[in-house]
Design a protein around this motif. Structure first.
Motif, short mmCIF file in Angstrom:
data_model
loop_
_atom_site.label_atom_id
_atom_site.label_comp_id
_atom_site.label_asym_id
_atom_site.label_seq_id
_atom_site.Cartn_x
_atom_site.Cartn_y
_atom_site.Cartn_z
N ARG A 79 0.83 -1.20 0.00
CA ARG A 79 0.00 0.00 0.00
C ARG A 79 0.87 1.26 0.00
NH1 ARG A 79 -3.37 -0.30 4.74
NH2 ARG A 79 -3.83 -2.34 3.88
N LEU A 80 1.96 1.22 0.76
CA LEU A 80 2.88 2.36 0.79
C LEU A 80 3.46 2.62 -0.59
CD1 LEU A 80 4.37 4.31 2.82
CD2 LEU A 80 6.18 2.59 2.86
N ILE A 81 3.88 1.56 -1.27
CA ILE A 81 4.44 1.69 -2.62
C ILE A 81 3.37 2.20 -3.58
CG2 ILE A 81 5.41 0.45 -4.59
CD1 ILE A 81 6.59 -1.54 -2.45
N GLU A 82 2.19 1.59 -3.55
CA GLU A 82 1.10 1.97 -4.46
C GLU A 82 0.69 3.43 -4.28
OE1 GLU A 82 -0.63 0.39 -6.88
OE2 GLU A 82 0.37 -1.55 -6.71
N THR A 83 0.73 3.93 -3.05
CA THR A 83 0.35 5.32 -2.80
C THR A 83 1.38 6.28 -3.38
OG1 THR A 83 -0.79 4.68 -0.77
CG2 THR A 83 -0.16 6.99 -0.98
N ALA A 84 2.65 6.00 -3.17
CA ALA A 84 3.70 6.91 -3.63
C ALA A 84 4.11 6.68 -5.08
CB ALA A 84 4.93 6.75 -2.73
N ASN A 85 3.95 5.44 -5.56
CA ASN A 85 4.46 5.07 -6.88
C ASN A 85 3.48 4.06 -7.52
OD1 ASN A 85 6.03 4.46 -9.11
ND2 ASN A 85 7.69 3.50 -7.95
N PRO A 86 2.28 4.52 -7.89
CA PRO A 86 1.24 3.60 -8.37
C PRO A 86 1.63 2.80 -9.61
CG PRO A 86 0.49 5.89 -8.53
CD PRO A 86 1.83 5.91 -7.88
N GLY A 87 2.53 3.30 -10.41
CA GLY A 87 2.96 2.58 -11.61
C GLY A 87 4.14 1.66 -11.37
N TRP A 88 4.63 1.61 -10.13
CA TRP A 88 5.81 0.81 -9.77
C TRP A 88 7.00 1.15 -10.67
CZ3 TRP A 88 6.24 -3.41 -6.12
CH2 TRP A 88 5.10 -3.57 -5.32
N ARG A 89 7.13 2.45 -10.97
CA ARG A 89 8.25 2.92 -11.77
C ARG A 89 9.56 2.67 -11.03
NH1 ARG A 89 10.14 7.66 -12.88
NH2 ARG A 89 9.20 8.66 -11.09
N ASP A 90 10.62 2.37 -11.74
CA ASP A 90 11.95 2.27 -11.15
C ASP A 90 12.42 3.71 -10.91
OD1 ASP A 90 14.48 1.68 -10.31
OD2 ASP A 90 15.12 0.74 -12.18
#
Length: 97
Positions: A79-90
């Motif tokens: 959830r932390l990743i999805e909130t800050a980086n929804p596209g899972w960009r490198d």
């Protein structure tokens, strides 16, 4: 004078294996992970993508944050990743500049 620090998450892919770490040099450490030199775990599971990080003025604060996050459930980290980086960009290129 205290040294700045970073808490970061490397991933193998979207919703893949996650590696949680702390460092005083995010660019160098992320480069190490990307090239299989970061840790045995991240090399084995190919956690090569920097998907999340937080900066701290003090490395000790970053270490404490990492220790707390190590106890988190996987869903909370996702959830932390999805909130800050929804596209899972490198994010490596962003921090390497």
């Amino acid at each position: 004078m205290s040294k700045p620090g970073y808490v970061y998450i490397m991933a193998s892919r979207r919703n893949g294996t996650l590696y949680l770490g702390v460092t005083s040099d995010l660019v160098k450490r992320a480069w190490q992970h990307r090239n299989g030199l970061g840790s045995e775990f991240s090399a084995e599971y190919r956690c090569h993508f920097l998907v999340w990080y937080e900066a701290y003025d003090d490395l000790q604060e970053a270490r404490l944050r990492k220790l707390r996050m190590k106890k988190w459930k996987r869903d909370w980290k996702l959830r932390l990743i999805e909130t800050a980086n929804p596209g899972w960009r490198d994010l490596f290129e962003d921090v390497a500049q």
